[in-house]
Design an enzyme around this catalytic site. Structure first.
Site, short mmCIF file in Angstrom:
data_model
loop_
_atom_site.label_atom_id
_atom_site.label_comp_id
_atom_site.label_asym_id
_atom_site.label_seq_id
_atom_site.Cartn_x
_atom_site.Cartn_y
_atom_site.Cartn_z
N LYS A 1 0.95 4.06 -2.85
CA LYS A 1 0.56 5.43 -2.53
C LYS A 1 1.71 6.41 -2.78
O LYS A 1 1.47 7.57 -3.13
CB LYS A 1 0.09 5.50 -1.07
CG LYS A 1 -1.25 4.82 -0.82
CD LYS A 1 -2.35 5.38 -1.72
CE LYS A 1 -3.74 5.16 -1.15
NZ LYS A 1 -4.80 5.58 -2.08
N TYR B 1 0.83 -1.21 0.00
CA TYR B 1 0.00 0.00 0.00
C TYR B 1 0.87 1.26 0.00
O TYR B 1 0.62 2.21 -0.75
CB TYR B 1 -0.89 -0.06 1.24
CG TYR B 1 -1.87 1.06 1.43
CD1 TYR B 1 -3.05 1.11 0.69
CD2 TYR B 1 -1.65 2.04 2.40
CE1 TYR B 1 -3.97 2.12 0.90
CE2 TYR B 1 -2.57 3.05 2.61
CZ TYR B 1 -3.73 3.09 1.87
OH TYR B 1 -4.64 4.09 2.09
P1 NAI Z 1 -13.47 2.74 1.59
O1 NAI Z 1 -13.13 1.28 1.60
O2 NAI Z 1 -14.68 3.17 2.32
O3 NAI Z 1 -13.60 3.28 0.09
C1 NAI Z 1 -12.91 2.78 -1.00
C2 NAI Z 1 -13.92 2.54 -2.11
O4 NAI Z 1 -13.23 2.15 -3.30
C3 NAI Z 1 -14.91 1.43 -1.78
O5 NAI Z 1 -16.23 1.93 -1.85
C4 NAI Z 1 -14.61 0.37 -2.81
O6 NAI Z 1 -15.77 -0.35 -3.23
C5 NAI Z 1 -14.01 1.18 -3.94
N1 NAI Z 1 -13.15 0.37 -4.81
C6 NAI Z 1 -12.24 -0.56 -4.45
N2 NAI Z 1 -11.65 -1.09 -5.54
C7 NAI Z 1 -12.19 -0.47 -6.61
C8 NAI Z 1 -11.98 -0.58 -8.01
N3 NAI Z 1 -11.09 -1.46 -8.52
N4 NAI Z 1 -12.69 0.21 -8.84
C9 NAI Z 1 -13.60 1.08 -8.35
N5 NAI Z 1 -13.86 1.22 -7.02
C10 NAI Z 1 -13.17 0.44 -6.17
O7 NAI Z 1 -12.19 3.48 2.13
P2 NAI Z 1 -11.87 5.04 2.39
O8 NAI Z 1 -11.29 5.14 3.73
O9 NAI Z 1 -13.03 5.90 2.06
O10 NAI Z 1 -10.67 5.27 1.34
C11 NAI Z 1 -10.74 6.12 0.22
C12 NAI Z 1 -9.34 6.39 -0.25
O11 NAI Z 1 -8.60 7.09 0.75
C13 NAI Z 1 -8.53 5.13 -0.57
O12 NAI Z 1 -7.72 5.36 -1.70
C14 NAI Z 1 -7.67 4.96 0.66
O13 NAI Z 1 -6.51 4.21 0.39
C15 NAI Z 1 -7.39 6.41 1.01
N6 NAI Z 1 -6.97 6.62 2.38
C16 NAI Z 1 -7.87 6.52 3.40
C17 NAI Z 1 -7.47 6.78 4.71
C18 NAI Z 1 -8.44 6.77 5.84
O14 NAI Z 1 -8.05 7.16 6.96
N7 NAI Z 1 -9.71 6.38 5.63
C19 NAI Z 1 -6.07 7.06 5.04
C20 NAI Z 1 -5.22 7.20 3.89
C21 NAI Z 1 -5.67 6.96 2.62
#
Ligand code: NAI
Length: 292
Positions: free
Chosen positions: A169, A165
């Site tokens: 990133k 990851y």
């Molecule tokens: P989340 O799991 O709620 O949202 C990620 C979404 O991406 C999900 O709805 C999932 O269905 C969708 N997804 C996964 N693979 C996919 C694909 N191949 N094509 C289309 N959609 C796909 O997680 P969250 O926390 O909202 O994360 C959003 C972004 O923020 C991610 O990139 C995550 O790595 C990043 N992030 C989040 C942090 C946090 O504290 N929540 C910290 C650092 C980064």
């Protein structure tokens, strides 16, 4: 008048968590939004249409404009179709928020090639494929654009158990810095977001009781602002955002050895060692993820 009237946005992974929050805020400021989500589980398995449909319903119920897309960011045809959906539905594309993501955390000792590849594929190649499709369309439109790429302090700083990851990133952040330079002459800004929010991805990693303090809605304002006309000269930057705190994460250069008293011959290893020992007290400390 909304800040983003007449703008068209694509938010990937917008069926929940941060993506949903970004999509809803952009729509509330007048942007028409393509709500993309593959609809699978946190580790990237499965697929479905209900997550994206639900968010489209919420945006429409609030008086906004939105259309769903169920493609995977890892598939080139799907990435092109996301941009086509924006153009077919709303006439153009102005904004891309690369947000889709999955996790397969493992210590490096235990990681498998599959766990490495899957995570790099979704975050890094997925951000590339979607950005590439949108970039071509933005250039054809000739009116600039906004790209916000989601990185993480795990990549910008480091975090135990997330080599896959963190590498993905950091790659996203590297692509962002290059595209910021290439986008300047076209009026396309490209910035990095490192969020912190309570979501499906982090609910079992974060301490108890932070759900409200670290709500995704507290990250989205910086995303929406970067999409406004006021942000046209802000590019190549890294914003950390979480719990209403927004910080700029920048490089720092520390001189160690500048020139060898005008001599052309290279520093000897011993000489350089002395320079390093002398400058070391001035080195910035290694940040921990929670410190930004
Ligand atoms: P989340 O799991 O709620 O949202 C990620 C979404 O991406 C999900 O709805 C999932 O269905 C969708 N997804 C996964 N693979 C996919 C694909 N191949 N094509 C289309 N959609 C796909 O997680 P969250 O926390 O909202 O994360 C959003 C972004 O923020 C991610 O990139 C995550 O790595 C990043 N992030 C989040 C942090 C946090 O504290 N929540 C910290 C650092 C980064």
């Amino acid at each position: 008048m909304g800040l983003l009237d007449d703008k068209v946005a694509l938010v990937t992974g917008a069926g929940g968590g941060l993506g949903r929050s970004h999509a809803m805020l952009l729509a509330s400021h007048g942007a028409a939004v393509v709500v993309n989500d593959l609809g699978g589980s946190r580790d990237g398995t499965g697929a479905g249409s209900s997550m994206a449909d639900k968010v489209v319903g919420e945006i429409k119920a609030a008086g906004g404009r939105a259309v769903a897309n169920y493609g995977s960011v890892t598939n080139e045809a799907d990435a092109k179709a996301m941009v086509k959906t924006a153009v077919d539905s709303f006439g153009r594309i102005d904004i891309v928020v690369n947000n889709a993501g999955i996790l397969r955390d493992k210590s490096f000792k235990n990681i498998s090639n599959e766990e490495w590849d899957l995570v790099v594929d979704v975050h890094l190649r997925g951000s590339y494929l979607v950005t590439k499709a949108a970039w071509d369309q933005m250039l054809a439109q000739g009116q600039g654009g906004r790209i916000i790429n989601t990185s993480s302090t795990s990549g910008l700083i480091g975090n135990f158990g997330q080599a896959n990851y963190g590498a993905a990133k950091a790659g996203v952040a590297g692509m962002t810095r290059v595209l910021a330079l290439e986008g300047m002459k076209y009026g396309i800004t490209v910035n990095t977001l490192a969020p912190a929010a309570f979501s499906r991805m982090t609910e079992d990693i974060m301490p108890e009781g932070v759900e409200e303090r670290l709500a995704p809605e507290k990250v989205s304002p910086i995303v929406a602002w970067l999409c406004t006309d006021d942000a046209k000269d802000v590019t190549g930057r890294q914003f950390c955002a979480g719990g209403n705190r927004v910080t700029l994460l920048s490089w720092q250069v520390t001189d160690i050895a500048t020139d060898r008293d005008g001599m052309d011959a290279p520093w000897t290893v011993e000489e350089l060692g002395e320079k390093i020992a002398a400058s070391k007290p001035n080195w910035p400390k290694l940040l921990k993820p929670m410190e930004v």
